[in-house]
Motif scaffolding. Structure first.
Motif, PDB file in Angstrom:
ATOM      1  N   GLU A  38      -9.448   5.406  -5.096  1.00  0.00           N
ATOM      2  CA  GLU A  38      -9.896   6.561  -5.627  1.00  0.00           C
ATOM      3  C   GLU A  38     -11.589   7.450  -5.499  1.00  0.00           C
ATOM      4  N   ASN A  39     -11.492   8.358  -5.643  1.00  0.00           N
ATOM      5  CA  ASN A  39     -12.449   9.641  -5.393  1.00  0.00           C
ATOM      6  C   ASN A  39     -13.103   9.106  -4.267  1.00  0.00           C
ATOM      7  N   ARG A  45     -14.295   5.047  -3.567  1.00  0.00           N
ATOM      8  CA  ARG A  45     -15.747   4.864  -4.452  1.00  0.00           C
ATOM      9  C   ARG A  45     -15.902   4.427  -5.798  1.00  0.00           C
ATOM     10  N   GLU A  46     -13.719   4.370  -6.622  1.00  0.00           N
ATOM     11  CA  GLU A  46     -13.334   4.030  -7.652  1.00  0.00           C
ATOM     12  C   GLU A  46     -12.166   3.194  -7.875  1.00  0.00           C
ATOM     13  N   LEU A  47     -11.677   2.551  -8.990  1.00  0.00           N
ATOM     14  CA  LEU A  47     -10.752   1.109  -8.406  1.00  0.00           C
ATOM     15  C   LEU A  47      -9.975   1.165  -9.648  1.00  0.00           C
ATOM     16  N   ARG A  48      -9.341   1.878 -10.114  1.00  0.00           N
ATOM     17  CA  ARG A  48      -8.805   1.504 -11.966  1.00  0.00           C
ATOM     18  C   ARG A  48      -7.639   0.637 -11.140  1.00  0.00           C
ATOM     19  N   TYR A  49      -7.150  -0.500 -11.628  1.00  0.00           N
ATOM     20  CA  TYR A  49      -6.639  -0.942 -11.565  1.00  0.00           C
ATOM     21  C   TYR A  49      -5.685  -1.871 -13.609  1.00  0.00           C
ATOM     22  N   VAL A  50      -4.959  -2.576 -12.879  1.00  0.00           N
ATOM     23  CA  VAL A  50      -3.762  -3.585 -13.720  1.00  0.00           C
ATOM     24  C   VAL A  50      -3.739  -4.508 -13.773  1.00  0.00           C
ATOM     25  N   ASN A  51      -4.240  -5.985 -14.666  1.00  0.00           N
ATOM     26  CA  ASN A  51      -3.962  -7.273 -14.070  1.00  0.00           C
ATOM     27  C   ASN A  51      -2.508  -7.724 -14.759  1.00  0.00           C
ATOM     28  N   ALA A  52      -1.300  -7.638 -14.246  1.00  0.00           N
ATOM     29  CA  ALA A  52      -0.284  -8.859 -15.237  1.00  0.00           C
ATOM     30  C   ALA A  52       0.264  -9.922 -14.948  1.00  0.00           C
ATOM     31  N   PHE A  94       0.691  -1.198   0.029  1.00  0.00           N
ATOM     32  CA  PHE A  94      -0.387  -0.237   0.415  1.00  0.00           C
ATOM     33  C   PHE A  94       1.359   1.581   0.151  1.00  0.00           C
ATOM     34  N   LEU A  95       0.559   2.271  -1.097  1.00  0.00           N
ATOM     35  CA  LEU A  95       1.665   3.108  -1.234  1.00  0.00           C
ATOM     36  C   LEU A  95       0.000   4.639  -1.999  1.00  0.00           C
ATOM     37  N   PRO A  96       0.376   5.583  -0.708  1.00  0.00           N
ATOM     38  CA  PRO A  96      -0.328   6.891  -1.157  1.00  0.00           C
ATOM     39  C   PRO A  96       0.600   7.805  -2.176  1.00  0.00           C
ATOM     40  N   VAL A  97      -0.062   8.165  -3.350  1.00  0.00           N
ATOM     41  CA  VAL A  97       0.103   8.513  -4.496  1.00  0.00           C
ATOM     42  C   VAL A  97      -0.597   9.447  -5.304  1.00  0.00           C
ATOM     43  N   GLN A  98      -0.267  10.695  -5.360  1.00  0.00           N
ATOM     44  CA  GLN A  98      -1.258  11.408  -6.183  1.00  0.00           C
ATOM     45  C   GLN A  98      -1.406  11.197  -7.347  1.00  0.00           C
ATOM     46  N   ALA A  99      -2.711  10.751  -7.916  1.00  0.00           N
ATOM     47  CA  ALA A  99      -3.098  10.413  -9.091  1.00  0.00           C
ATOM     48  C   ALA A  99      -4.370  11.174  -9.503  1.00  0.00           C
ATOM     49  N   GLY A 100      -3.586  12.156 -10.483  1.00  0.00           N
ATOM     50  CA  GLY A 100      -4.276  12.099 -11.582  1.00  0.00           C
ATOM     51  C   GLY A 100      -4.786  14.323  -9.974  1.00  0.00           C
ATOM     52  N   GLY A 101      -4.026  14.407  -9.951  1.00  0.00           N
ATOM     53  CA  GLY A 101      -3.676  15.222  -8.702  1.00  0.00           C
ATOM     54  C   GLY A 101      -4.332  15.146  -7.351  1.00  0.00           C
ATOM     55  N   LYS A 102      -5.024  14.340  -7.742  1.00  0.00           N
ATOM     56  CA  LYS A 102      -5.950  13.423  -6.381  1.00  0.00           C
ATOM     57  C   LYS A 102      -5.449  12.373  -5.792  1.00  0.00           C
ATOM     58  N   GLU A 103      -5.294  12.279  -3.476  1.00  0.00           N
ATOM     59  CA  GLU A 103      -4.587  12.183  -3.182  1.00  0.00           C
ATOM     60  C   GLU A 103      -5.144  10.321  -3.509  1.00  0.00           C
ATOM     61  N   ALA A 104      -4.500   8.990  -3.550  1.00  0.00           N
ATOM     62  CA  ALA A 104      -4.976   7.572  -4.137  1.00  0.00           C
ATOM     63  C   ALA A 104      -4.062   7.146  -2.808  1.00  0.00           C
ATOM     64  N   ASP A 110       5.667   8.413  -6.893  1.00  0.00           N
ATOM     65  CA  ASP A 110       4.884  10.324  -6.831  1.00  0.00           C
ATOM     66  C   ASP A 110       4.209  10.599  -8.408  1.00  0.00           C
ATOM     67  N   HIS A 111       5.030   9.611  -9.317  1.00  0.00           N
ATOM     68  CA  HIS A 111       4.602   9.912 -10.928  1.00  0.00           C
ATOM     69  C   HIS A 111       4.496   8.322 -11.246  1.00  0.00           C
TER      70      HIS A 111
END
Length: 206
Positions: A83-84, A87-94, A1-11, A42-43
């Motif tokens: 995010e949000n 209320r929202e999950l953006r994901y990639v399953n590799a 788990f890592l706090p990040v900035q995604a789309g200019g918002k905290e995620a 952060d990127h």
């Protein structure tokens, strides 16, 4: 788990990964992946480029390993932005065991969008999936040490049984769900012929 900035918002960046094989070489790959994730925290946008970047770095390291006569390693990964306000999950399953969202009403949604395993082929590309979350929903992710746990007859525990077990106790606290599932997997695999590391994650939307 890592706090990040995604789309200019905290995620919150959530990652579950599993390296092929065991031993020092596998541990080194995972350590390098963790360091890369922290360096890119952060990127991390766009999310679908993150596994591609890790893939490239693993392959660069693999060339040195091959020159030294060591076997190269690959890994499966599931990574997601929560995010949000959850209320929202953006994901990639590799190439990872598909996580599942268990809804309050017991319905299930498998998270399969993504691409191939990481560290195997150059120029791998990945797609990003999105799923809406609601209060009380559960996100369940694991390594194949859970789903491939075998009984004495060679029958795997399986991802469908995992989802069914969680669905039955979905109103319990996450730690109780975790305990129940792990106990069930242990019972199923007694006398079994396949043992692997077992990682299980249970997150509830509040």
């Amino acid at each position: 788990f890592l706090p990040v900035q995604a789309g200019g918002k905290e995620a919150l960046l959530v990652v579950v990964a599993d390296v092929e094989g065991k031993g020092a070489a596998s541990a080194l790959v995972m350590a390098n992946v963790q360091a890369t994730l922290h360096a890119l925290a952060d990127h991390a946008e766009p999310l679908d480029k993150l596994p591609a970047t890790i893939n490239q770095k693993i392959l660069e390291g693999a060339r040195g390993s091959q020159a030294a006569g060591r076997n190269t390693k690959y890994l499966t990964m599931f990574m997601a932005f929560v995010e949000n306000e959850g209320r929202e999950l953006r994901y990639v399953n590799a190439g990872h065991v598909p996580p599942v969202v268990i809804r309050v009403d017991g319905s299930q949604e498998w998270l399969e969008t993504g691409g191939m395993v990481v560290g195997l082929l150059p120029d791998a590309c990945y797609d990003c999936g999105t799923v809406a979350l609601a209060k009380g929903d559960l996100l369940i992710a694991c390594t194949d040490g859970i789903t491939e746990a075998m009984d004495a007859d060679g029958n795997e525990y399986g991802h469908e049984r995992l989802a069914e077990s969680v669905t039955k106790c979905r109103t319990q606290k996450p730690e109780e769900i975790l305990r129940r599932v792990l106990e069930e997997v242990d019972l199923h695999s007694r006398g079994g012929i396949h043992e692997d590391d077992r990682i299980l994650m249970v997150l509830r939307v509040t």
